[in-house]
Design an enzyme around this catalytic site. Structure first.
Site, mmCIF file in Angstrom:
data_model
loop_
_atom_site.group_PDB
_atom_site.id
_atom_site.type_symbol
_atom_site.label_atom_id
_atom_site.label_comp_id
_atom_site.label_asym_id
_atom_site.label_seq_id
_atom_site.Cartn_x
_atom_site.Cartn_y
_atom_site.Cartn_z
ATOM 1 N N GLU A 114 0.835 -1.204 0.000
ATOM 2 C CA GLU A 114 0.000 0.000 0.000
ATOM 3 C C GLU A 114 0.872 1.259 0.000
ATOM 4 O OE1 GLU A 114 -2.779 -0.359 3.241
ATOM 5 O OE2 GLU A 114 -3.196 -2.436 2.679
ATOM 6 N N GLU A 134 -3.154 -10.305 3.918
ATOM 7 C CA GLU A 134 -3.953 -10.018 5.114
ATOM 8 C C GLU A 134 -5.012 -11.079 5.412
ATOM 9 O OE1 GLU A 134 -2.478 -5.877 3.901
ATOM 10 O OE2 GLU A 134 -2.959 -7.792 2.947
#
Length: 256
Positions: A114, A134
């Protein structure tokens, strides 16, 4: 100034922001996240910075993800505070007036990806690996994962976010996740070439272009076109178009 987690290096108009003291894979917890965000926010007032290179310490990872040792103890309220901090870091990078180049060596995972997507250019070495794992630890990919569909398309985004699997650097380049892939020994040389290019451009034009690119993410095509007409006119108030165009014509002997 250097901090516990951030080391700054300056070479003329190029500033290097290096993540340090964050385990071998450059894992980021709240402290490192806040310090990195502060470093990027401080750049807004430094007009002499033409380009920023963001890197992790060593060659094992750019950023290997967020610190699970910290996250395992979170509950709802503290989890929102933690992820808001990471979102603020990504926004600080996007809001940095100067272009930001991500130097991608080794692993780039989760929150690290990110952060990389928030940079303007992403240059990877052939051994780099990318993923959003994740879901494997019980949480969704959030915040600036939202940039991914525009970068690589809905199908590739779904694959990364739903499977948690990693992809290699060449696949990342094919998908559009990174701009270039070079041999490990050529990584710093290629980034140096790019930073030299940016320092040779008119700084106001480059900063103006970055602002427009970020705005276009949230605008319709028609709105972006209309906005860019005004921005084109404003560019001529800086004097940079006149200077660089005259230099171009001079090199061409006055011929268009």
């Amino acid at each position: 100034m250097d901090g516990r987690f951030v080391r700054l290096g300056r070479d003329g108009g190029c500033l290097t922001v290096e993540l340090i003291n964050s385990k071998p894979l450059n894992i980021i917890g709240s402290g490192a996240i806040a310090e990195l965000a502060g470093a990027f926010r401080s750049l807004g007032s430094d007009d002499d910075v033409r380009v920023v290179v963001l890197r992790g310490s060593g060659e094992k990872a750019f950023i290997g993800g967020a610190d699970i040792n910290e996250m395992v103890a979170l509950e709802r309220a503290s989890a929102e505070v933690f992820i808001r901090g990471l979102a603020n870091l990504c926004e600080a990078i996007r809001a940095c007036p100067a272009p930001v180049i991500a130097r991608l060596a080794g692993w780039c995972l989760g929150g690290g990806l990110e952060v990389a997507m928030s940079c303007d250019l992403r240059i990877a070495e052939t051994g780099a690996k990318f993923g959003m794992p994740e879901v494997a630890v019980g949480i969704p990919s959030v915040i600036h994962s939202a940039l991914m569909p525009a970068l690589i398309g809905a199908s590739h985004t779904a694959w990364l976010l739903m499977t948690g699997e990693t992809i290699d650097a060449q696949t990342a380049a094919t998908w559009g996740l990174v701009h270039e892939v070079v041999a490990p020994e050529a990584l710093d040389r290629r980034i140096a070439e790019l930073t030299a290019k940016f320092t040779g451009f008119g700084p106001q034009a480059v900063r103006q272009q970055k602002r427009m690119l970020n705005k276009w993410f949230d605008m319709s095509v028609h709105g972006a076109i209309e906005d860019s007409v005004e921005q084109f006119g404003l560019a001529f108030l800086t004097g940079e178009p006149q200077h660089h165009m005259r230099a171009f014509l001079s090199r061409k002997g006055g011929k268009s």
